[in-house]
Design a protein around this motif. Structure first.
Motif, PDB file in Angstrom:
ATOM      1  N   SER A 281       9.845   4.452  51.264  1.00  0.00           N
ATOM      2  CA  SER A 281       9.406   5.840  51.103  1.00  0.00           C
ATOM      3  C   SER A 281       8.464   6.269  52.221  1.00  0.00           C
ATOM      4  O   SER A 281       8.318   7.471  52.480  1.00  0.00           O
ATOM      5  N   VAL A 282       7.838   5.327  52.925  1.00  0.00           N
ATOM      6  CA  VAL A 282       6.933   5.697  54.013  1.00  0.00           C
ATOM      7  C   VAL A 282       7.696   6.402  55.129  1.00  0.00           C
ATOM      8  O   VAL A 282       7.126   7.237  55.829  1.00  0.00           O
ATOM      9  N   VAL A 283       8.969   6.091  55.283  1.00  0.00           N
ATOM     10  CA  VAL A 283       9.784   6.759  56.294  1.00  0.00           C
ATOM     11  C   VAL A 283      10.212   8.134  55.789  1.00  0.00           C
ATOM     12  O   VAL A 283      10.202   9.112  56.528  1.00  0.00           O
ATOM     13  N   ARG A 284      10.565   8.218  54.530  1.00  0.00           N
ATOM     14  CA  ARG A 284      11.016   9.500  53.968  1.00  0.00           C
ATOM     15  C   ARG A 284       9.900  10.540  53.953  1.00  0.00           C
ATOM     16  O   ARG A 284      10.170  11.737  53.890  1.00  0.00           O
ATOM     17  N   ARG A 285       8.659  10.118  54.020  1.00  0.00           N
ATOM     18  CA  ARG A 285       7.524  11.051  54.030  1.00  0.00           C
ATOM     19  C   ARG A 285       7.268  11.653  55.408  1.00  0.00           C
ATOM     20  O   ARG A 285       6.348  12.457  55.576  1.00  0.00           O
TER      21      ARG A 285
ATOM     22  N   MET B 277      -0.992   9.051  54.065  1.00  0.00           N
ATOM     23  CA  MET B 277      -1.630   7.750  54.095  1.00  0.00           C
ATOM     24  C   MET B 277      -3.038   7.917  54.634  1.00  0.00           C
ATOM     25  O   MET B 277      -3.226   8.511  55.676  1.00  0.00           O
ATOM     26  N   GLY B 278      -3.979   7.376  53.932  1.00  0.00           N
ATOM     27  CA  GLY B 278      -5.365   7.471  54.341  1.00  0.00           C
ATOM     28  C   GLY B 278      -5.702   6.447  55.400  1.00  0.00           C
ATOM     29  O   GLY B 278      -4.875   5.677  55.857  1.00  0.00           O
TER      30      GLY B 278
ATOM     31  N   GLU C 222       5.033  -0.542  58.894  1.00  0.00           N
ATOM     32  CA  GLU C 222       5.720  -1.845  58.969  1.00  0.00           C
ATOM     33  C   GLU C 222       5.380  -2.710  57.764  1.00  0.00           C
ATOM     34  O   GLU C 222       6.257  -3.362  57.191  1.00  0.00           O
ATOM     35  N   HIS C 223       4.102  -2.735  57.382  1.00  0.00           N
ATOM     36  CA  HIS C 223       3.689  -3.523  56.220  1.00  0.00           C
ATOM     37  C   HIS C 223       4.391  -3.015  54.961  1.00  0.00           C
ATOM     38  O   HIS C 223       4.866  -3.806  54.139  1.00  0.00           O
ATOM     39  N   ALA C 224       4.465  -1.698  54.812  1.00  0.00           N
ATOM     40  CA  ALA C 224       5.128  -1.119  53.640  1.00  0.00           C
ATOM     41  C   ALA C 224       6.609  -1.483  53.627  1.00  0.00           C
ATOM     42  O   ALA C 224       7.160  -1.835  52.575  1.00  0.00           O
ATOM     43  N   LEU C 225       7.259  -1.402  54.763  1.00  0.00           N
ATOM     44  CA  LEU C 225       8.684  -1.747  54.831  1.00  0.00           C
ATOM     45  C   LEU C 225       8.912  -3.218  54.497  1.00  0.00           C
ATOM     46  O   LEU C 225       9.914  -3.562  53.854  1.00  0.00           O
ATOM     47  N   THR C 226       8.000  -4.082  54.893  1.00  0.00           N
ATOM     48  CA  THR C 226       8.116  -5.503  54.561  1.00  0.00           C
ATOM     49  C   THR C 226       8.076  -5.716  53.052  1.00  0.00           C
ATOM     50  O   THR C 226       8.757  -6.590  52.524  1.00  0.00           O
TER      51      THR C 226
END
Length: 177
Positions: A115-119, A1-2, A106-110
Motif C-alpha cells: 500500500s505504500v506504493v499505492r499512496r 508517512m511521518g 523498502e522496509h514496508a515492501l519487505t
C-alpha cells in the motif's frame, strides 16, 4: 508517512521478520537435512545492515565530520543522520529525507505492505493508480493512457517516488509559511 515511519518499519523488520519462517507439522515426512537452517532470516538481516550502511555512508559523505554510527539499535540511524546533517543546506537535507523515505518504503515492501506504493501519485499523469511490480522492483502506473514512448505502462523506481514525495512535501510546507 511521518518522520518516524522508517525507524518504526526497520524496528518491525528486526523484531518480526528476521526470525526464520516456521512451518507447521506436515504430513509426517520430513527430508533429512545435510545442514541445519539458519536461526534467523539472513536476507532480512542483510537488508537491515545494508540500509544502515547506506544511511551512514550518505551522511558521512554529506558531513565528513560526522563520526561513525555506533548505536546497536539500527532504527536510530535515521535520527543520527538527521542530527549529523541538520546544519546542511536545504537541498542536502532533502536528499537525506528522500533516502530515508525510500528506505521506509523498502522496509514496508519487505513486510508485504504494498500500500505504500499505492499512496503515491504517478509522477507522469498524477493519478493514484500505482501498483508494485515485484519482478521489476518498480511501481507501475495502471492508467492505460499513461505510457512511455514504446507504448508500455510507465514504471517508477522507489528512489524517484521518494524524491518526488519529499520535494512536494517541502514545497507545500514552504507555501504554507
Amino acid at each position: 508517512m511521518g518522520d518516524t515511519a522508517a525507524a518504526q518499519r526497520l524496528r518491525l523488520l528486526q523484531a518480526e521478520f528476521v526470525q526464520p519462517t516456521r512451518s507447521g507439522p506436515g504430513d509426517g515426512r520430513t527430508p533429512t537435512r545435510a545442514h541445519s537452517t539458519a536461526p534467523i532470516n539472513l536476507g532480512v538481516l542483510q537488508q537491515i545492515q545494508a540500509a544502515v550502511q547506506e544511511v551512514e555512508t550518505h551522511t558521512r559523505a554529506a558531513a565528513p565530520e560526522a563520526g561513525p554510527f555506533t548505536d546497536p539499535r539500527a532504527e536510530r540511524v535515521y535520527d543520527w543522520a538527521r542530527q549529523q546533517t541538520a546544519h546542511l543546506d536545504a537541498e542536502r537535507q532533502q536528499a537525506r529525507e528522500a533516502l530515508i523515505y525510500r528506505q521506509s518504503m523498502e522496509h514496508a515492501l519487505t513486510t508485504g505492505d504494498t500500500s505504500v506504493v499505492r499512496r503515491q501519485p504517478c509522477p507522469a499523469c498524477g493519478c493514484w493508480g500505482l501498483f508494485w511490480r515485484e519482478a521489476q522492483h518498480k511501481a507501475v502506473c495502471v492508467n492505460r493512457y499513461c505510457t512511455d514512448e514504446q507504448g508500455l505502462a510507465r514504471t517508477w523506481t522507489l528512489a524517484h517516488l521518494a524524491q518526488q514525495y519529499i520535494a512536494e512535501r517541502n514545497s507545500a510546507a514552504a507555501r504554507a509559511t
